[in-house]
Motif scaffolding. Sequence first.
Motif, PDB file in Angstrom:
ATOM      1  N   LYS A 104      92.621  95.230  -1.136  1.00  0.00           N
ATOM      2  CA  LYS A 104      91.318  94.518  -0.468  1.00  0.00           C
ATOM      3  C   LYS A 104      90.320  95.491  -0.034  1.00  0.00           C
ATOM      4  O   LYS A 104      90.393  96.572   0.489  1.00  0.00           O
ATOM      5  N   GLY A 105      88.985  95.200  -0.436  1.00  0.00           N
ATOM      6  CA  GLY A 105      87.839  95.939  -0.006  1.00  0.00           C
ATOM      7  C   GLY A 105      87.814  95.629   1.563  1.00  0.00           C
ATOM      8  O   GLY A 105      88.560  94.778   2.137  1.00  0.00           O
ATOM      9  N   HIS A 106      87.174  96.603   2.315  1.00  0.00           N
ATOM     10  CA  HIS A 106      86.734  96.515   3.364  1.00  0.00           C
ATOM     11  C   HIS A 106      86.295  95.141   4.022  1.00  0.00           C
ATOM     12  O   HIS A 106      85.545  94.412   3.290  1.00  0.00           O
ATOM     13  N   ARG A 107      86.710  94.455   5.042  1.00  0.00           N
ATOM     14  CA  ARG A 107      86.324  93.074   5.321  1.00  0.00           C
ATOM     15  C   ARG A 107      84.605  92.824   5.446  1.00  0.00           C
ATOM     16  O   ARG A 107      84.175  91.990   5.493  1.00  0.00           O
ATOM     17  N   SER A 108      83.956  94.048   5.895  1.00  0.00           N
ATOM     18  CA  SER A 108      82.441  94.064   5.845  1.00  0.00           C
ATOM     19  C   SER A 108      81.885  93.931   4.527  1.00  0.00           C
ATOM     20  O   SER A 108      80.684  93.386   4.414  1.00  0.00           O
ATOM     21  N   VAL A 109      82.449  94.321   3.434  1.00  0.00           N
ATOM     22  CA  VAL A 109      81.693  94.350   1.981  1.00  0.00           C
ATOM     23  C   VAL A 109      82.716  93.540   1.007  1.00  0.00           C
ATOM     24  O   VAL A 109      81.855  93.080   0.117  1.00  0.00           O
TER      25      VAL A 109
END
Length: 362
Positions: free
Chosen positions: A326-331
């Motif tokens: 999963k990508g970072h939660r911010s992006v």
Amino acid sequence: MANRAYNFNAGPAALPLEVLQQAQEQFVEFRGSGMSLMEMSHRGAIYEGVHQETEQLLRELLNVPEGYKVLFLQGGASTQFAMVPMNLLKPGTVGAYVATGSWATKAIEEAKLFGETTIAASSEADQYKRIPAAAEIALPDNAAYLHVTSNETIEGTQWASYPDTGTVPLIGDLSSDILCRPLNVSQFGLVYAGAQKNLGPSGVTIVIIREDLIGKPAGPVPTMLRYATHAKTDSLYNTPPTFAIYMTNLVLRWVKAQGGAAGVERVNQEKAGLLYAAIDGSDGFYRGFAETGSRSVMNVTFRLASEELEKQFAKESEAQGFSGLKGHRSVGGLRASIYNAVPLENVRALVDFMGDFARRNG
């Protein structure tokens, strides 16, 4: 080894299996001492030997020249965001920063607490999809230093080469790409790196600082946050993170056995090449986030046509034993972190999964 996950976590990240097994063997009793290294005094001869050997391995693998101190600190790169300006900013000078993404931005915001800062170049207008060109950097005459974030783990961008700053010290946050390739340390005044991506477990931060930059800070700085404190005591002013340093020692030995920085770079390039080829050759099913010339060989970021499809990819990949995609939660999006210890066969397995997923959902 059975039931080992395909570990693509961004940090703490994969460690070499051989290192973990060696640490397991040595954990209860270390070198015939009747104790674990974790139980020993950091002032004792056995631990001090490990401590000194770890420093020498770093110096060897990074070709650290004379005139630099190697420090083992705590607090992660986030503490270095503060220590750099606290120690290096003087009245009448400015801390210059290149804004390349999430981590560079955090460093800038922290520096503002301790003195004047300026953004010498930025790729914010391009959604941090690229690294600014050297010609874009506007360095003030009164710059105390220029700070760059070598590799942005969240956006998946990386400096291919570093800017020439002349007499202005270049400061590098190398947390996520240190030792992924050979490094010209003499180009920098100071580099720092949290260990938990490429060097070892979380808990120790490596700082390599040119000796002429280790002076008395202009203002009051707590003892533990002065580089001089640790430089004078070989990083033994207080109890260091002994376990993390020991594990870093084992990882550095492993890197040396792979052929050093040049050896791991060859494998890293092959791993990254496989993933980017899978993205670029998918007829648009996968879309790389970073611009081609700024792509990271440590963190490969990509998107799919919709968030729903990305969630499906993450769910199905996890069921197949893939961790951390999963990508970072911010992006959002997706990200494969392929640090030194991620085996080539794990990347091949991911490429196979990506191909199958695209065939079933394209």
